[in-house]
Design an enzyme around this catalytic site. Structure first.
Site, PDB file in Angstrom:
ATOM      1  N   TYR A  13     -57.825-110.972 -43.083  1.00 33.94           N
ATOM      2  CA  TYR A  13     -57.889-110.143 -41.868  1.00 33.94           C
ATOM      3  C   TYR A  13     -59.321-110.072 -41.354  1.00 33.94           C
ATOM      4  O   TYR A  13     -60.256-109.855 -42.127  1.00 33.94           O
ATOM      5  CB  TYR A  13     -57.396-108.724 -42.153  1.00 33.94           C
ATOM      6  CG  TYR A  13     -55.920-108.649 -42.400  1.00 33.94           C
ATOM      7  CD1 TYR A  13     -55.007-108.879 -41.376  1.00 33.94           C
ATOM      8  CD2 TYR A  13     -55.426-108.350 -43.663  1.00 33.94           C
ATOM      9  CE1 TYR A  13     -53.638-108.819 -41.601  1.00 33.94           C
ATOM     10  CE2 TYR A  13     -54.060-108.284 -43.899  1.00 33.94           C
ATOM     11  CZ  TYR A  13     -53.172-108.517 -42.866  1.00 33.94           C
ATOM     12  OH  TYR A  13     -51.825-108.466 -43.092  1.00 33.94           O
ATOM     13  N   LYS A  24     -68.482-114.624 -38.176  1.00 35.40           N
ATOM     14  CA  LYS A  24     -68.593-114.944 -39.611  1.00 35.40           C
ATOM     15  C   LYS A  24     -67.369-115.746 -40.074  1.00 35.40           C
ATOM     16  O   LYS A  24     -67.491-116.710 -40.837  1.00 35.40           O
ATOM     17  CB  LYS A  24     -68.708-113.633 -40.398  1.00 35.40           C
ATOM     18  CG  LYS A  24     -68.760-113.791 -41.891  1.00 35.40           C
ATOM     19  CD  LYS A  24     -70.139-114.233 -42.340  1.00 35.40           C
ATOM     20  CE  LYS A  24     -70.199-114.356 -43.850  1.00 35.40           C
ATOM     21  NZ  LYS A  24     -71.553-114.646 -44.315  1.00 35.40           N
ATOM     22  N   ARG A  71     -52.821-110.664 -35.862  1.00 32.95           N
ATOM     23  CA  ARG A  71     -51.947-109.518 -36.161  1.00 32.95           C
ATOM     24  C   ARG A  71     -51.955-108.603 -34.949  1.00 32.95           C
ATOM     25  O   ARG A  71     -52.998-108.025 -34.602  1.00 32.95           O
ATOM     26  CB  ARG A  71     -52.393-108.764 -37.412  1.00 32.95           C
ATOM     27  CG  ARG A  71     -51.435-107.590 -37.677  1.00 32.95           C
ATOM     28  CD  ARG A  71     -51.569-107.014 -39.054  1.00 32.95           C
ATOM     29  NE  ARG A  71     -52.678-106.085 -39.167  1.00 32.95           N
ATOM     30  CZ  ARG A  71     -52.847-105.263 -40.195  1.00 32.95           C
ATOM     31  NH1 ARG A  71     -51.992-105.261 -41.204  1.00 32.95           N
ATOM     32  NH2 ARG A  71     -53.889-104.464 -40.243  1.00 32.95           N
ATOM     33  N   GLU A 134     -43.233-102.931 -44.630  1.00 29.49           N
ATOM     34  CA  GLU A 134     -44.127-101.815 -44.960  1.00 29.49           C
ATOM     35  C   GLU A 134     -43.416-100.504 -45.238  1.00 29.49           C
ATOM     36  O   GLU A 134     -44.075 -99.482 -45.436  1.00 29.49           O
ATOM     37  CB  GLU A 134     -45.116-101.573 -43.802  1.00 29.49           C
ATOM     38  CG  GLU A 134     -45.671-102.816 -43.166  1.00 29.49           C
ATOM     39  CD  GLU A 134     -46.951-102.574 -42.378  1.00 29.49           C
ATOM     40  OE1 GLU A 134     -47.635-101.586 -42.646  1.00 29.49           O
ATOM     41  OE2 GLU A 134     -47.258-103.389 -41.494  1.00 29.49           O
ATOM     42  N   ASP A 162     -49.119 -99.009 -46.600  1.00 26.67           N
ATOM     43  CA  ASP A 162     -48.172 -98.284 -45.737  1.00 26.67           C
ATOM     44  C   ASP A 162     -46.872 -97.974 -46.469  1.00 26.67           C
ATOM     45  O   ASP A 162     -46.252 -96.941 -46.240  1.00 26.67           O
ATOM     46  CB  ASP A 162     -47.892 -99.093 -44.469  1.00 26.67           C
ATOM     47  CG  ASP A 162     -49.010 -98.935 -43.472  1.00 26.67           C
ATOM     48  OD1 ASP A 162     -48.973 -97.997 -42.661  1.00 26.67           O
ATOM     49  OD2 ASP A 162     -49.959 -99.734 -43.533  1.00 26.67           O
ATOM     50  N   ILE A 232     -59.109-109.025 -47.458  1.00 29.01           N
ATOM     51  CA  ILE A 232     -59.839-108.227 -46.467  1.00 29.01           C
ATOM     52  C   ILE A 232     -61.318-108.599 -46.432  1.00 29.01           C
ATOM     53  O   ILE A 232     -62.054-108.123 -45.559  1.00 29.01           O
ATOM     54  CB  ILE A 232     -59.689-106.698 -46.703  1.00 29.01           C
ATOM     55  CG1 ILE A 232     -59.787-106.362 -48.182  1.00 29.01           C
ATOM     56  CG2 ILE A 232     -58.378-106.202 -46.140  1.00 29.01           C
ATOM     57  CD1 ILE A 232     -60.953-105.573 -48.531  1.00 29.01           C
ATOM     58  N   HIS A 233     -61.761-109.403 -47.394  1.00 24.42           N
ATOM     59  CA  HIS A 233     -63.193-109.725 -47.465  1.00 24.42           C
ATOM     60  C   HIS A 233     -63.366-111.195 -47.851  1.00 24.42           C
ATOM     61  O   HIS A 233     -62.598-111.712 -48.675  1.00 24.42           O
ATOM     62  CB  HIS A 233     -63.855-108.810 -48.507  1.00 24.42           C
ATOM     63  CG  HIS A 233     -65.348-108.810 -48.450  1.00 24.42           C
ATOM     64  ND1 HIS A 233     -66.110-109.774 -49.090  1.00 24.42           N
ATOM     65  CD2 HIS A 233     -66.221-107.974 -47.821  1.00 24.42           C
ATOM     66  CE1 HIS A 233     -67.392-109.517 -48.848  1.00 24.42           C
ATOM     67  NE2 HIS A 233     -67.497-108.440 -48.088  1.00 24.42           N
ATOM     68  N   ASP A 280     -34.865-131.380 -68.233  1.00 23.16           N
ATOM     69  CA  ASP A 280     -33.649-131.742 -67.499  1.00 23.16           C
ATOM     70  C   ASP A 280     -33.852-131.415 -66.018  1.00 23.16           C
ATOM     71  O   ASP A 280     -34.985-131.147 -65.588  1.00 23.16           O
ATOM     72  CB  ASP A 280     -32.396-131.072 -68.103  1.00 23.16           C
ATOM     73  CG  ASP A 280     -32.481-129.562 -68.059  1.00 23.16           C
ATOM     74  OD1 ASP A 280     -33.498-129.039 -67.575  1.00 23.16           O
ATOM     75  OD2 ASP A 280     -31.528-128.891 -68.488  1.00 23.16           O
TER      76      ASP A 280
HETATM   77  O1  1VU Z   1     -73.894-110.535 -43.601  1.00 24.39           O
HETATM   78  P1  1VU Z   1     -72.985-111.143 -42.565  1.00 24.39           P
HETATM   79  O2  1VU Z   1     -72.830-110.291 -41.344  1.00 24.39           O
HETATM   80  O3  1VU Z   1     -73.263-112.582 -42.281  1.00 24.39           O
HETATM   81  O4  1VU Z   1     -71.526-111.130 -43.240  1.00 24.39           O
HETATM   82  C1  1VU Z   1     -71.016-109.978 -43.839  1.00 24.39           C
HETATM   83  C2  1VU Z   1     -69.791-109.520 -43.079  1.00 24.39           C
HETATM   84  O5  1VU Z   1     -69.916-109.663 -41.713  1.00 24.39           O
HETATM   85  C3  1VU Z   1     -68.768-110.491 -43.601  1.00 24.39           C
HETATM   86  N1  1VU Z   1     -67.394-109.935 -43.638  1.00 24.39           N
HETATM   87  C4  1VU Z   1     -66.363-110.471 -42.980  1.00 24.39           C
HETATM   88  N2  1VU Z   1     -66.269-111.534 -42.162  1.00 24.39           N
HETATM   89  C5  1VU Z   1     -65.045-111.819 -41.656  1.00 24.39           C
HETATM   90  N3  1VU Z   1     -63.949-111.108 -41.945  1.00 24.39           N
HETATM   91  C6  1VU Z   1     -64.010-110.039 -42.739  1.00 24.39           C
HETATM   92  N4  1VU Z   1     -62.903-109.325 -42.999  1.00 24.39           N
HETATM   93  C7  1VU Z   1     -65.264-109.684 -43.307  1.00 24.39           C
HETATM   94  N5  1VU Z   1     -65.656-108.712 -44.153  1.00 24.39           N
HETATM   95  C8  1VU Z   1     -66.955-108.887 -44.336  1.00 24.39           C
HETATM   96  O6  1VU Z   1     -69.129-110.799 -44.939  1.00 24.39           O
HETATM   97  C9  1VU Z   1     -70.498-110.472 -45.163  1.00 24.39           C
HETATM   98  C10 1VU Z   1     -70.588-109.445 -46.272  1.00 24.39           C
HETATM   99  O7  1VU Z   1     -69.923-108.288 -45.831  1.00 24.39           O
HETATM  100  P2  1VU Z   1     -70.125-106.889 -46.588  1.00 24.39           P
HETATM  101  O8  1VU Z   1     -69.878-107.075 -48.034  1.00 24.39           O
HETATM  102  O9  1VU Z   1     -71.434-106.297 -46.215  1.00 24.39           O
HETATM  103  O10 1VU Z   1     -68.929-106.058 -46.029  1.00 24.39           O
HETATM  104  P3  1VU Z   1     -68.946-104.982 -44.860  1.00 24.39           P
HETATM  105  O11 1VU Z   1     -69.396-103.683 -45.428  1.00 24.39           O
HETATM  106  O12 1VU Z   1     -69.651-105.530 -43.680  1.00 24.39           O
HETATM  107  O13 1VU Z   1     -67.392-104.866 -44.524  1.00 24.39           O
HETATM  108  C11 1VU Z   1     -66.464-104.354 -45.478  1.00 24.39           C
HETATM  109  C12 1VU Z   1     -65.125-104.144 -44.747  1.00 24.39           C
HETATM  110  C13 1VU Z   1     -64.072-103.706 -45.727  1.00 24.39           C
HETATM  111  C14 1VU Z   1     -65.329-103.038 -43.690  1.00 24.39           C
HETATM  112  C15 1VU Z   1     -64.749-105.494 -44.074  1.00 24.39           C
HETATM  113  O14 1VU Z   1     -64.672-106.464 -45.075  1.00 24.39           O
HETATM  114  C16 1VU Z   1     -63.489-105.430 -43.261  1.00 24.39           C
HETATM  115  O15 1VU Z   1     -63.461-104.859 -42.182  1.00 24.39           O
HETATM  116  N6  1VU Z   1     -62.416-106.066 -43.751  1.00 24.39           N
HETATM  117  C17 1VU Z   1     -61.172-106.179 -43.035  1.00 24.39           C
HETATM  118  C18 1VU Z   1     -60.477-104.851 -42.890  1.00 24.39           C
HETATM  119  C19 1VU Z   1     -59.147-104.995 -42.209  1.00 24.39           C
HETATM  120  O16 1VU Z   1     -58.948-105.877 -41.407  1.00 24.39           O
HETATM  121  N7  1VU Z   1     -58.214-104.081 -42.533  1.00 24.39           N
HETATM  122  C20 1VU Z   1     -56.880-104.143 -42.025  1.00 24.39           C
HETATM  123  C21 1VU Z   1     -56.043-105.147 -42.721  1.00 24.39           C
HETATM  124  S1  1VU Z   1     -55.675-104.756 -44.380  1.00 24.39           S
HETATM  125  C22 1VU Z   1     -54.274-103.825 -44.277  1.00 24.39           C
HETATM  126  O17 1VU Z   1     -53.789-103.542 -43.234  1.00 24.39           O
HETATM  127  C23 1VU Z   1     -53.631-103.412 -45.540  1.00 24.39           C
HETATM  128  C24 1VU Z   1     -54.481-102.548 -46.414  1.00 24.39           C
END
Ligand code: 1VU
Length: 308
Positions: A13, A24, A71, A134, A162, A232-233, A280
């Site tokens: 995601y 990214k 999504r 969900e 959810d 998510i990451h 088999d």
């Molecule tokens: O340092 P850079 O900027 O080059 O890169 C960072 C960051 O931008 C990148 N990154 C991502 N890139 C693309 N997609 C991602 N999902 C993503 N997450 C991080 O990776 C480098 C390191 O990031 P970080 O460790 O510093 O992480 P942050 O604190 O920036 O972000 C953490 C969260 C959790 C906020 C982030 O990963 C995120 O928003 N993930 C997706 C959340 C999401 O889409 N939730 C809904 C779907 S899940 C669901 O519905 C069921 C539970």
């Protein structure tokens, strides 16, 4: 059936309101990114996110990303129509991930909206749908959901958070509270020949212990019949894609079986032995499936075939 054999081991995601995350994601090597318009986007940024995602789709495909899905918001939110109206204008729209699919009517709605909004010039590029399961209602309607839009539906995904909210239960490290839901989803998806069965998110992603949790949850999901996982990451993607690919040991075993099976067949043997174990038809079938999956994952099967 829309059942295309698309590899979706990791579905990452990417919040659609964040240009930084979208940029990214273009640098990653991943089977599927799902630009998110739903839970990671606040209500006041929905319109902006829709435009950013449309722009991201219209860009040239990044080399490491095999698929760019979106999504959308749920049908019950009232936002799905506007989401699809905007996305359907992009020639690169291939896959919609539809959250909170509670009943067959959610998918017939998506099917109707696509039929009315997808430009005629792109109608040769069919759009596939992955449904997120969900809620308790959604689980009890699974067969009808699978039958509702067979020309679109390619997979089911389990959304644990959810589901826990709906059931008023709490996620625990063992995930035992989700056993029934995960098994019913995997079994029903197989029953309806859906190629993608995508497991729950591992929400912790920072520490070494989180990586261990990720590995454990991947292996558990794989053992239940899932062939992919929501991420998510970016730090989760390689681990997920490795575990949802056949291991070297599995591929070697499978190649040996498929080669030895030909000889056994020539000798008129339906059951035979390898390394002291009976082989088999179902075991041969499993071996062939592993070889096909390994080829789909781009693993070097040819040199193993030469070796045996
Ligand atoms: O340092 P850079 O900027 O080059 O890169 C960072 C960051 O931008 C990148 N990154 C991502 N890139 C693309 N997609 C991602 N999902 C993503 N997450 C991080 O990776 C480098 C390191 O990031 P970080 O460790 O510093 O992480 P942050 O604190 O920036 O972000 C953490 C969260 C959790 C906020 C982030 O990963 C995120 O928003 N993930 C997706 C959340 C999401 O889409 N939730 C809904 C779907 S899940 C669901 O519905 C069921 C539970």
């Amino acid at each position: 059936m829309a059942a295309k054999n698309v590899l979706r081991r990791a579905m990452l995601y990417v919040p659609g309101s964040s240009q930084r995350f979208i940029d990214k994601s273009r640098l990653l090597s991943v089977d599927c990114v799902a630009y998110d318009l739903e839970d990671s986007v606040t209500p006041n940024r929905k319109v902006e996110a829709r435009a950013l995602v449309r722009k991201a789709l219209d860009q040239e495909a990044p080399s490491g990303v095999k698929e760019r899905a979106v999504r959308i918001n749920s049908v019950s939110s009232g936002l799905a129509l506007a989401d699809i109206e905007e996305l359907a204008k992009s020639k690169n729209l291939t896959t919609l991930v539809v959250p909170k699919v509670d009943s067959a009517s959610d998918l017939t709605f998506i099917s109707d909206v696509l039929a009315h909004t997808r430009s005629k010039e792109y109608s040769g590029t069919p759009v596939g749908v992955i449904a997120l399961i969900e809620s308790a209602r959604s689980l009890s309607n699974l067969p009808e959901i699978c039958r509702a839009a067979p020309h679109l539906l390619q997979g089911l995904t389990f959304a644990a958070e959810d589901f826990a909210l709906d059931m008023s239960i709490t996620r625990t490290p063992s995930l035992s509270e989700f056993l029934y839901a995960r098994q019913v989803i995997a079994t029903t998806a197989r029953a309806y020949n859906l190629p993608n069965i995508i497991d729950l998110v591992t929400t912790a992603f920072k520490s070494e212990a989180d990586q261990e949790t990720l590995v454990r949850e991947c292996e558990q999901g794989k053992s239940m019949g899932y062939n992919g996982k929501q991420c998510i990451h970016p730090s989760q993607v390689d681990t997920v894609q490795n575990i949802f690919s056949p291991s070297q040991k599995e591929v070697e075993w499978a190649v040996r079986i498929t080669i030895a099976q030909k000889r056994a067949e020539e000798q008129g043997k339906g059951a035979w032995a390898l390394d002291g174990k009976m082989i088999d038809a179902p075991v041969e079938g499993k071996a062939r499936a592993i070889v096909a999956k390994a080829e789909l994952c781009g693993l070097d099967v040819a040199s193993l075939k030469d070796r045996y």
